[in-house]
Design a protein around this motif. Structure first.
Motif, PDB file in Angstrom:
ATOM      1  N   GLY A 222     -26.347  72.316  26.090  1.00 38.56           N
ATOM      2  CA  GLY A 222     -27.511  72.217  26.970  1.00 38.56           C
ATOM      3  C   GLY A 222     -27.869  70.774  27.265  1.00 38.56           C
ATOM      4  O   GLY A 222     -28.145  70.403  28.418  1.00 38.56           O
ATOM      5  N   ALA A 223     -27.874  69.936  26.214  1.00 41.68           N
ATOM      6  CA  ALA A 223     -28.178  68.516  26.406  1.00 41.68           C
ATOM      7  C   ALA A 223     -27.138  67.865  27.315  1.00 41.68           C
ATOM      8  O   ALA A 223     -27.482  67.075  28.213  1.00 41.68           O
ATOM      9  CB  ALA A 223     -28.230  67.818  25.047  1.00 41.68           C
ATOM     10  N   ALA A 224     -25.868  68.193  27.100  1.00 39.94           N
ATOM     11  CA  ALA A 224     -24.804  67.615  27.921  1.00 39.94           C
ATOM     12  C   ALA A 224     -24.947  68.020  29.390  1.00 39.94           C
ATOM     13  O   ALA A 224     -24.760  67.193  30.289  1.00 39.94           O
ATOM     14  CB  ALA A 224     -23.441  68.062  27.377  1.00 39.94           C
ATOM     15  N   MET A 225     -25.300  69.291  29.637  1.00 38.64           N
ATOM     16  CA  MET A 225     -25.469  69.755  31.012  1.00 38.64           C
ATOM     17  C   MET A 225     -26.597  68.999  31.716  1.00 38.64           C
ATOM     18  O   MET A 225     -26.464  68.600  32.883  1.00 38.64           O
ATOM     19  CB  MET A 225     -25.747  71.261  31.022  1.00 38.64           C
ATOM     20  CG  MET A 225     -26.007  71.845  32.411  1.00 38.64           C
ATOM     21  SD  MET A 225     -24.592  71.690  33.528  1.00 38.64           S
ATOM     22  CE  MET A 225     -23.524  72.989  32.893  1.00 38.64           C
ATOM     23  N   ALA A 226     -27.735  68.811  31.019  1.00 39.00           N
ATOM     24  CA  ALA A 226     -28.854  68.085  31.626  1.00 39.00           C
ATOM     25  C   ALA A 226     -28.468  66.654  31.969  1.00 39.00           C
ATOM     26  O   ALA A 226     -28.827  66.136  33.043  1.00 39.00           O
ATOM     27  CB  ALA A 226     -30.050  68.097  30.670  1.00 39.00           C
ATOM     28  N   LEU A 227     -27.706  66.009  31.094  1.00 38.44           N
ATOM     29  CA  LEU A 227     -27.282  64.630  31.356  1.00 38.44           C
ATOM     30  C   LEU A 227     -26.266  64.585  32.504  1.00 38.44           C
ATOM     31  O   LEU A 227     -26.298  63.671  33.332  1.00 38.44           O
ATOM     32  CB  LEU A 227     -26.687  64.023  30.088  1.00 38.44           C
ATOM     33  CG  LEU A 227     -27.681  63.821  28.929  1.00 38.44           C
ATOM     34  CD1 LEU A 227     -26.964  63.314  27.692  1.00 38.44           C
ATOM     35  CD2 LEU A 227     -28.798  62.855  29.339  1.00 38.44           C
ATOM     36  N   LEU A 228     -25.372  65.567  32.564  1.00 39.06           N
ATOM     37  CA  LEU A 228     -24.403  65.624  33.658  1.00 39.06           C
ATOM     38  C   LEU A 228     -25.093  65.813  35.013  1.00 39.06           C
ATOM     39  O   LEU A 228     -24.637  65.288  36.034  1.00 39.06           O
ATOM     40  CB  LEU A 228     -23.411  66.770  33.434  1.00 39.06           C
ATOM     41  CG  LEU A 228     -22.331  66.549  32.367  1.00 39.06           C
ATOM     42  CD1 LEU A 228     -21.544  67.815  32.128  1.00 39.06           C
ATOM     43  CD2 LEU A 228     -21.392  65.413  32.782  1.00 39.06           C
ATOM     44  N   LEU A 229     -26.198  66.568  35.004  1.00 38.96           N
ATOM     45  CA  LEU A 229     -26.952  66.789  36.237  1.00 38.96           C
ATOM     46  C   LEU A 229     -27.869  65.620  36.579  1.00 38.96           C
ATOM     47  O   LEU A 229     -28.542  65.632  37.619  1.00 38.96           O
ATOM     48  CB  LEU A 229     -27.785  68.072  36.114  1.00 38.96           C
ATOM     49  CG  LEU A 229     -26.982  69.379  36.033  1.00 38.96           C
ATOM     50  CD1 LEU A 229     -27.907  70.555  35.715  1.00 38.96           C
ATOM     51  CD2 LEU A 229     -26.233  69.630  37.337  1.00 38.96           C
ATOM     52  N   GLY A 230     -27.924  64.606  35.687  1.00 40.10           N
ATOM     53  CA  GLY A 230     -28.729  63.415  35.933  1.00 40.10           C
ATOM     54  C   GLY A 230     -30.221  63.605  35.733  1.00 40.10           C
ATOM     55  O   GLY A 230     -31.024  62.930  36.370  1.00 40.10           O
ATOM     56  N   TRP A 231     -30.599  64.512  34.824  1.00 36.96           N
ATOM     57  CA  TRP A 231     -32.012  64.827  34.622  1.00 36.96           C
ATOM     58  C   TRP A 231     -32.705  63.922  33.604  1.00 36.96           C
ATOM     59  O   TRP A 231     -33.923  63.985  33.461  1.00 36.96           O
ATOM     60  CB  TRP A 231     -32.171  66.289  34.190  1.00 36.96           C
ATOM     61  CG  TRP A 231     -31.872  67.255  35.290  1.00 36.96           C
ATOM     62  CD1 TRP A 231     -31.617  66.969  36.595  1.00 36.96           C
ATOM     63  CD2 TRP A 231     -31.811  68.687  35.173  1.00 36.96           C
ATOM     64  NE1 TRP A 231     -31.388  68.113  37.310  1.00 36.96           N
ATOM     65  CE2 TRP A 231     -31.506  69.191  36.459  1.00 36.96           C
ATOM     66  CE3 TRP A 231     -31.990  69.580  34.128  1.00 36.96           C
ATOM     67  CZ2 TRP A 231     -31.385  70.551  36.721  1.00 36.96           C
ATOM     68  CZ3 TRP A 231     -31.852  70.935  34.384  1.00 36.96           C
ATOM     69  CH2 TRP A 231     -31.548  71.409  35.658  1.00 36.96           C
ATOM     70  N   GLY A 232     -31.966  63.145  32.858  1.00 38.26           N
ATOM     71  CA  GLY A 232     -32.587  62.233  31.915  1.00 38.26           C
ATOM     72  C   GLY A 232     -32.705  62.796  30.507  1.00 38.26           C
ATOM     73  O   GLY A 232     -32.505  63.999  30.277  1.00 38.26           O
TER      74      GLY A 232
END
Length: 411
Positions: free
Chosen positions: A104-114
């Protein structure tokens, strides 16, 4: 007068609709949670029938729903059970966190959400749905299985972890300084630790104080105590849900059983309202852009949950079939994932986070009961085929050799 009549019409239509959806889900034996979320999308902004007068009441009902969900979960366990689980099953909890929070953390970072959104989405993908899983195990008749204590231990560890995680999330979403956030966390841990200590040492005294032969008085005292503690916990920057969970832990014996029976209908009502409320705050038009990331995340974290359950059951000495059953049972996400995403939606940190969490939960709350039922037979069939080739050939040769020898002997 017009406003009051409109409120009654709107809220009555919601409750009636939820009842019909629940009946439909019960007939086909699947969780009604996805239907409740879809109902919220229909009644929310951008939906078919947007609400007006009853939205504020629905928000209050949703908060009560979260509190009752966690109270009922706490009633399932005693304080001594929790302490034992912490001592014996904490490695499974660490594996659970590593395998399921990091995607989940990796997905948020990949999407550029911070980083803040990454911590939030890590919690959404980490926590399994205790409510859905308990219902599925009951429907499948697995409550007495050997792997069931392993599944429950992981769920308990996740729920306890929420006592630490939710205050951290609250502080991050509020944007407070490191010092203020550390103070908030220290207060939260202190309050949670104090309530847990009181539950362990004085659980019987608390249960005796709450106990009553009159169902009406028992209901009023338990519900009042829960809402009071939840409100105080919220005031002290601890999640109200965690406060309710700890109250449930403190109650035991006949009091817990009686409260469970009395509060179950209320829990189901307000929990349904809670899922509708989350849907109300999600624009249906915002889901299609995030459906692919949600599906990818669902596939990955379904696999990591199966791996978690398999590893934990293997460590506990459960048979191979039981390991697959434990893994498949843990896949469903639900109430806690929505609670965590709801905090982020309210804080407004990332507009797409709410729709992604909704789509993600919708997928896994539908898939979860299916993986619980079919993971073990599918895995057994696949692994059985691989092993059969040499094993089937060997007995055939053994049977032929004696037959040839006996024929030669007769000749």
């Amino acid at each position: 007068m017009h406003s009051s009549a409109l409120f009654l019409i709107e809220f009555g239509a919601i409750i009636l609709g939820l009842g019909l959806l629940g009946r439909f889900a019960g007939r086909f034996r699947f969780s009604p949670i996805p239907l409740y979320l879809l109902a919220g999308l229909a009644f929310g902004e951008g939906g078919l029938l947007p609400l007006g007068a009853s939205e504020e009441f629905v928000a209050i009902g949703a908060e009560i729903g979260v509190i009752l969900l966690l109270l009922m979960l706490g009633l399932e366990y005693t304080a001594s059970d929790l302490v034992t689980n912490l001592k014996t099953q904490y490695p499974a909890g660490l594996v659970d966190f590593a395998l399921n929070a990091l995607p989940g953390a990796a997905m948020a970072l990949l999407l550029g959400w911070g980083p803040v959104a990454a911590v939030v989405l890590a919690g959404v993908t980490w926590i399994s749905s205790s409510g859905v899983i308990a219902k599925v195990m009951g429907d499948l008749g697995r409550l007495g299985n050997r792997e069931t204590p392993v599944v429950l231990s992981i769920l308990v560890l996740e729920d306890l972890a929420m006592a630490v995680y939710l205050p951290i999330i609250t502080a991050l979403l509020a944007g407070v300084s490191l010092a203020a956030g550390s103070l908030t966390l220290a207060i939260a841990l202190g309050v949670a630790g104090l309530v847990l200590f009181l539950a362990v040492r004085f659980g019987r005294v608390i249960s005796r104080f709450v106990s009553s032969d009159d169902p009406e008085k028992l209901l009023l005292v338990v519900l009042g105590l829960t809402l009071l503690v939840a409100g105080i916990a919220q005031q002290l920057q601890v999640s109200a849900a965690v406060g309710a969970f700890l109250v449930g832990i403190a109650l035991s014996g006949e009091v817990a059983e009686g409260a469970h029976n009395l509060l179950s209908p209320l829990r189901d009502l307000f929990a349904a309202v809670f899922f509708v409320f989350f849907g109300l705050h999600t624009d249906p038009a915002s889901i299609p852009p995030v459906i692919l990331p949600a599906l990818a995340l669902a596939v990955v974290t379904a696999g990591t949950k199966i791996a978690t359950g398999y590893w934990a059951a293997k460590r506990a000495g459960i048979s191979v079939k039981g390991r697959w059953r434990a893994g498949g049972t843990l896949v469903a996400r639900g109430e806690f994932s929505i609670v965590i995403a709801g905090l982020a939606v309210t804080a407004g940190i990332e507009p797409a986070l709410g729709p992604l969490a909704t789509a993600y939960v919708l997928v896994l709350v539908v898939i979860g009961p299916l993986t619980a039922r079919y993971t073990e037979p599918i895995a057994t069939r696949l692994t059985g085929r691989r092993r059969k080739a040499p094993l089937v050939q060997a007995p055939a040769e053994e049977v032929l050799e004696p037959a040839d020898n006996s024929a030669a002997g007769r000749a």
